[in-house]
Design an enzyme around this catalytic site. Structure first.
Site, PDB file in Angstrom:
ATOM      1  N   GLY A   1      40.117  21.942  24.458  1.00 19.26           N
ATOM      2  CA  GLY A   1      39.455  22.375  25.692  1.00 19.26           C
ATOM      3  C   GLY A   1      39.316  23.879  25.836  1.00 19.26           C
ATOM      4  O   GLY A   1      38.250  24.391  26.183  1.00 19.26           O
TER       5      GLY A   1
ATOM      6  N   HIS B   1      44.848  46.299  40.283  1.00 17.63           N
ATOM      7  CA  HIS B   1      45.155  47.613  39.722  1.00 17.63           C
ATOM      8  C   HIS B   1      46.627  47.746  39.339  1.00 17.63           C
ATOM      9  O   HIS B   1      47.515  47.195  40.000  1.00 17.63           O
ATOM     10  CB  HIS B   1      44.777  48.717  40.718  1.00 17.63           C
TER      11      HIS B   1
END
Ligand SMILES: CC(=O)SCCNC(=O)CCNC(=O)[C@H](O)C(C)(C)COP(=O)(O)OP(=O)(O)OC[C@H]1O[C@@H](n2cnc3c(N)ncnc32)[C@H](O)[C@@H]1OP(=O)(O)O
Length: 198
Positions: free
Chosen positions: A8, A127
């Site tokens: 998959g 971030h």
């Protein structure tokens, strides 16, 4: 690009390669029952390996299996990486080799992503996050700013990790969990993970 792995996860990687018009040169798998992957013929891994300068991605979702394959094939092999055309990856981030970033994922500025990492569909790594080698960030997981995830850990689909949390090595965080405190190496946790009141 060549892929090792034809189940998959490989299908999602092929879709990402196609989004960037990167030609797929071959798909390998040890399972003889897998003959085709999205129409691409599945071959057995050649005993002599591939030429060292051939770009390869280990297209297997299980972190430990990717790590064992690097030991088998060699850490110095030329591992490629792929960023789906529909992902956002800041030019101020760093992405290691062998790493895949799926459709709609975000990797924000100053995030550092290690080698052979999976940032899965719609995951968000904000971030200043630090993601170790062989980590899997599951679909739709949200890592707020400054989160660190150690080598080999799995962050399940749909998790939320609040800012600045440190998650150790070989940790499993179950799908849909909310992580409000640091997690030590090797822990397997799910649900609402918070500091217990004394
Ligand atoms: C494209 C893709 O598919 S990428 C795939 C990314 N992968 C994931 O997101 C999967 C993350 N894995 C999980 O969430 C798993 O359920 C795991 C790893 C947390 C637990 O797996 P196992 O160790 O096999 O545990 P098991 O299924 O036996 O469940 C044990 C107990 O925990 C509970 N449980 C399992 N997962 C969770 C979860 N995410 N949140 C809350 N409870 C959970 C079960 O209901 C069960 O409870 P019970 O003892 O009261 O019946």
């Amino acid at each position: 690009m060549y892929l090792f792995g034809a189940s998959g996860h490989a299908k999602a990687i092929i879709s990402a390669l196609e989004s960037q018009n990167i030609p797929l040169m071959g798909v390998f798998d040890d399972n003889p029952e897998l003959e085709l992957c999205l129409g691409y013929p599945v071959q057995r891994w050649p005993e002599q390996g591939l030429p060292a300068d051939t770009k390869l991605i280990l297209a297997i979702g299980v972190n430990k299996t990717r790590e064992k394959l690097v030991q088998r094939i060699g850490a110095s092999h030329n591992y490629g990486n792929i960023i789906h055309r529909m992902a956002f990856v800041s030019q101020h981030s760093r992405v290691g080799q062998g790493t895949v970033i799926m459709a709609s994922a975000t990797v924000q500025a100053a995030a550092h992503i290690g080698d052979h990492v999976i940032i899965n569909t719609s995951a968000s790594v904000d971030h200043d996050c630090q993601i170790g080698d062989f980590v899997h960030i599951g679909p739709n997981a949200t890592l707020c700013g400054g989160v660190s995830v150690g080598h080999g850990s799995l962050i399940g689909a749909g998790c939320t990790i609040v800012p600045g949390i440190r998650i150790g090595r070989d940790v499993v965080i179950g799908a849909g969990s909310v992580v409000l405190r640091d997690v030590e190496d090797g822990q397997h946790l799910n649900g609402l993970i918070k500091i217990e009141k004394k």
